[in-house]
Design an enzyme around this catalytic site. Sequence first.
Site, PDB file in Angstrom:
ATOM      1  N   ARG A  66     -81.713 -29.186 -33.743  1.00 30.67           N
ATOM      2  CA  ARG A  66     -83.001 -29.599 -33.180  1.00 30.67           C
ATOM      3  C   ARG A  66     -82.779 -29.910 -31.703  1.00 30.67           C
ATOM      4  NH1 ARG A  66     -82.583 -35.157 -36.648  1.00 30.67           N
ATOM      5  NH2 ARG A  66     -80.494 -35.606 -35.953  1.00 30.67           N
ATOM      6  N   CYS A  86     -78.088 -71.269 -21.036  1.00 33.77           N
ATOM      7  CA  CYS A  86     -76.919 -70.419 -21.297  1.00 33.77           C
ATOM      8  C   CYS A  86     -75.643 -71.254 -21.233  1.00 33.77           C
ATOM      9  CB  CYS A  86     -76.870 -69.293 -20.266  1.00 33.77           C
ATOM     10  SG  CYS A  86     -75.313 -68.398 -20.285  1.00 33.77           S
ATOM     11  N   CYS A  89     -73.358 -70.158 -18.097  1.00 34.96           N
ATOM     12  CA  CYS A  89     -73.756 -70.293 -16.696  1.00 34.96           C
ATOM     13  C   CYS A  89     -73.047 -71.498 -16.056  1.00 34.96           C
ATOM     14  CB  CYS A  89     -75.273 -70.467 -16.594  1.00 34.96           C
ATOM     15  SG  CYS A  89     -76.176 -68.900 -16.543  1.00 34.96           S
ATOM     16  N   ASP A 112     -64.607 -72.372 -27.698  1.00 39.62           N
ATOM     17  CA  ASP A 112     -64.891 -73.621 -28.405  1.00 39.62           C
ATOM     18  C   ASP A 112     -64.873 -73.435 -29.924  1.00 39.62           C
ATOM     19  OD1 ASP A 112     -65.320 -75.111 -25.977  1.00 39.62           O
ATOM     20  OD2 ASP A 112     -67.232 -74.056 -25.780  1.00 39.62           O
ATOM     21  N   HIS A 151     -76.065 -64.788 -14.251  1.00 42.29           N
ATOM     22  CA  HIS A 151     -76.464 -64.551 -15.644  1.00 42.29           C
ATOM     23  C   HIS A 151     -77.022 -63.141 -15.844  1.00 42.29           C
ATOM     24  CE1 HIS A 151     -77.810 -65.968 -19.609  1.00 42.29           C
ATOM     25  NE2 HIS A 151     -78.929 -65.292 -19.394  1.00 42.29           N
ATOM     26  N   ASN A 191     -67.643 -57.349 -25.690  1.00 43.71           N
ATOM     27  CA  ASN A 191     -68.658 -56.979 -26.662  1.00 43.71           C
ATOM     28  C   ASN A 191     -69.991 -57.142 -25.973  1.00 43.71           C
ATOM     29  OD1 ASN A 191     -68.489 -56.088 -29.219  1.00 43.71           O
ATOM     30  ND2 ASN A 191     -68.803 -58.081 -30.187  1.00 43.71           N
ATOM     31  N   GLY A 197     -73.888 -57.428 -31.692  1.00 46.08           N
ATOM     32  CA  GLY A 197     -73.717 -58.782 -32.205  1.00 46.08           C
ATOM     33  C   GLY A 197     -73.450 -59.809 -31.122  1.00 46.08           C
ATOM     34  N   SER A 199     -75.140 -62.056 -28.563  1.00 46.26           N
ATOM     35  CA  SER A 199     -76.502 -62.507 -28.275  1.00 46.26           C
ATOM     36  C   SER A 199     -76.657 -63.008 -26.838  1.00 46.26           C
ATOM     37  CB  SER A 199     -76.901 -63.606 -29.258  1.00 46.26           C
ATOM     38  OG  SER A 199     -75.896 -64.587 -29.271  1.00 46.26           O
ATOM     39  N   HIS A 202     -75.110 -63.041 -20.613  1.00 43.31           N
ATOM     40  CA  HIS A 202     -74.251 -63.419 -19.474  1.00 43.31           C
ATOM     41  C   HIS A 202     -72.989 -62.543 -19.482  1.00 43.31           C
ATOM     42  CE1 HIS A 202     -73.294 -66.637 -16.462  1.00 43.31           C
ATOM     43  NE2 HIS A 202     -72.181 -65.922 -16.499  1.00 43.31           N
ATOM     44  N   HIS A 204     -69.614 -61.384 -19.819  1.00 36.75           N
ATOM     45  CA  HIS A 204     -68.371 -62.045 -20.219  1.00 36.75           C
ATOM     46  C   HIS A 204     -67.602 -61.200 -21.211  1.00 36.75           C
ATOM     47  CE1 HIS A 204     -70.913 -63.007 -23.676  1.00 36.75           C
ATOM     48  NE2 HIS A 204     -69.824 -63.332 -24.354  1.00 36.75           N
ATOM     49  N   GLN A 206     -63.759 -61.349 -23.875  1.00 36.20           N
ATOM     50  CA  GLN A 206     -62.894 -62.271 -24.611  1.00 36.20           C
ATOM     51  C   GLN A 206     -61.459 -61.787 -24.562  1.00 36.20           C
ATOM     52  OE1 GLN A 206     -64.321 -63.842 -28.387  1.00 36.20           O
ATOM     53  NE2 GLN A 206     -66.120 -62.540 -28.174  1.00 36.20           N
ATOM     54  N   GLU A 220     -51.477 -47.190 -33.273  1.00 35.45           N
ATOM     55  CA  GLU A 220     -51.276 -46.372 -32.076  1.00 35.45           C
ATOM     56  C   GLU A 220     -49.821 -46.431 -31.636  1.00 35.45           C
ATOM     57  OE1 GLU A 220     -53.998 -46.964 -28.896  1.00 35.45           O
ATOM     58  OE2 GLU A 220     -55.762 -46.593 -30.150  1.00 35.45           O
ATOM     59  N   HIS A 319     -55.885 -51.171 -24.571  1.00 37.18           N
ATOM     60  CA  HIS A 319     -54.690 -51.091 -25.408  1.00 37.18           C
ATOM     61  C   HIS A 319     -53.483 -50.963 -24.495  1.00 37.18           C
ATOM     62  CE1 HIS A 319     -56.769 -49.770 -29.398  1.00 37.18           C
ATOM     63  NE2 HIS A 319     -56.646 -51.075 -29.294  1.00 37.18           N
ATOM     64  N   LYS A 349     -76.302 -45.270 -34.082  1.00 37.16           N
ATOM     65  CA  LYS A 349     -75.582 -44.602 -35.176  1.00 37.16           C
ATOM     66  C   LYS A 349     -75.194 -45.659 -36.203  1.00 37.16           C
ATOM     67  CE  LYS A 349     -71.154 -42.296 -36.057  1.00 37.16           C
ATOM     68  NZ  LYS A 349     -71.622 -41.092 -36.765  1.00 37.16           N
ATOM     69  N   PHE A 350     -75.376 -45.324 -37.473  1.00 34.78           N
ATOM     70  CA  PHE A 350     -74.962 -46.236 -38.531  1.00 34.78           C
ATOM     71  C   PHE A 350     -73.701 -45.703 -39.198  1.00 34.78           C
ATOM     72  CE2 PHE A 350     -79.435 -47.362 -38.137  1.00 34.78           C
ATOM     73  CZ  PHE A 350     -79.353 -48.746 -38.154  1.00 34.78           C
ATOM     74  N   GLU A 355     -69.452 -42.425 -44.455  1.00 39.90           N
ATOM     75  CA  GLU A 355     -68.527 -42.941 -43.440  1.00 39.90           C
ATOM     76  C   GLU A 355     -67.770 -44.167 -43.910  1.00 39.90           C
ATOM     77  OE1 GLU A 355     -71.372 -43.023 -40.117  1.00 39.90           O
ATOM     78  OE2 GLU A 355     -70.294 -41.185 -39.632  1.00 39.90           O
TER      79      GLU A 355
HETATM   80 ZN    ZN Z   1     -55.907 -47.131 -28.015  1.00 35.53          ZN
HETATM   81 ZN    ZN Z   2     -75.576 -67.439 -18.198  1.00 32.89          ZN
END
Ligand code: ZN
Ligand code: ZN
Length: 394
Positions: A66, A86, A89, A112, A151, A191, A197, A199, A202, A204, A206, A220, A319, A349-350, A355
């Site tokens: 298509r 936030c 901030c 935290d 922000h 993320n 996921g 929310s 801002h 950032h 991890q 790997e 990595h 995509k689900f 899968e």
């Molecule tokens: Zn890799």
């Molecule tokens: Zn913020």
Amino acid sequence: MNLAATDGTQIPCNGCLATGIGSSGIQTDTRAENGVELHKLQGKSHRRYNPLTRDWILVSPKRTERPWQGQTEQRVDAPSSYDPNCYLCPGNPRSGGVRNPVYSTTFVFENDFAALQPDLPNLTVHDGNKNLLIATVESGTCRVVCFSPRHDLTLAQMTAGEISGVIDVWAEQYRGLGALPYVNHVQIFENRGAMMGCSNPHPHGQIWATQTIPNEPRREQESLDDYRREHHSCLLCDYLALESASQERIVCQNESFLVVVPFWAIWPFETLLLSKRHVADIEALAAGERVGLADILKRLTTRYDNLFQTSFPYSMGFHQRPTDSREHVEWHFHAHFFPPLLRSAIIKKFMVGYELLASPQRDMTPELAAEKLREMTELHYLLRPCAATPAHPR
Ligand SMILES: [Zn+2]
Ligand SMILES: [Zn+2]
Ligand SMILES: [Zn+2]
């Protein structure tokens, strides 16, 4: 490269023979040959091998016959540069009562609600000699890195200079956390977006530092190690040479980095960001390479945002060499971007059904996805004069 004939036990080593890239690293121009071989599979369901994870992915290009819709959903929700609610901030309180400093560039703090606790005593639970129920203590540290005090920004909207500041922090954190006696692996990741996921908009990321090497990098590492032993060269250096020769899956590049939609991509617009030099970790990047990394991150995330004219959600992460005091010559510094969007700013995509139970599958070929990303400009859509919402003054 006879993908259709492989059965999972006889892997023709990344097409080394077909491409003329052998263990000597000598490369011959086989672009046409690659194109012809792959052309035979276009329009046919086939599976592709991921030499890093040693998994297979099912590609079903017939299902995308298509016409490409490529519609954009102009979902411009322009947040303000400061949000009093936030927890990231500057100057705002976090849960637990700690107040952020009034930072002006980047800011790092211990999570935290950390998923890991530092320096726990070694404890193992074991059911006996059948190895059916095994658990061990995992020590670690989780930190949050605020990329900017603003922000309303994302990596795509930050300047390359500001992103360089984030890269310096990542390198410092990698070194510092890696030097802790109980830390053997440092995972830097971001993320982005509610769809992933996350929310809080801002900007950032991890950093989780752990006692053991987690599943993905461990797999790997085994692949990189085995490939090096067998071919006396680096799997990702060889793959980079192959992609540079074929050009088909390249999204963008600069002197130090190359971005491709990998041959074995699972997510529709998944990309692999490869250092052009064989370097094991972020700390070992030369000053010019750090500038190159900032440049390529800005350009790639801008292309992503422009694709559906939305703040493109993704999980990305680096990595690199584990910090277990071994040299790890096999490691080649790289990043993965896993974005969930498929056809528009709201259609994702689900990973369900086949899968979850059998094997990942995609409809659009990685070659087509690379073409779509290549067509995008590197001027962010919010900065265009005709953008529906006035651009932030960057
Ligand atoms: Zn890799
Ligand atoms: Zn913020
Ligand atoms: Zn390499």
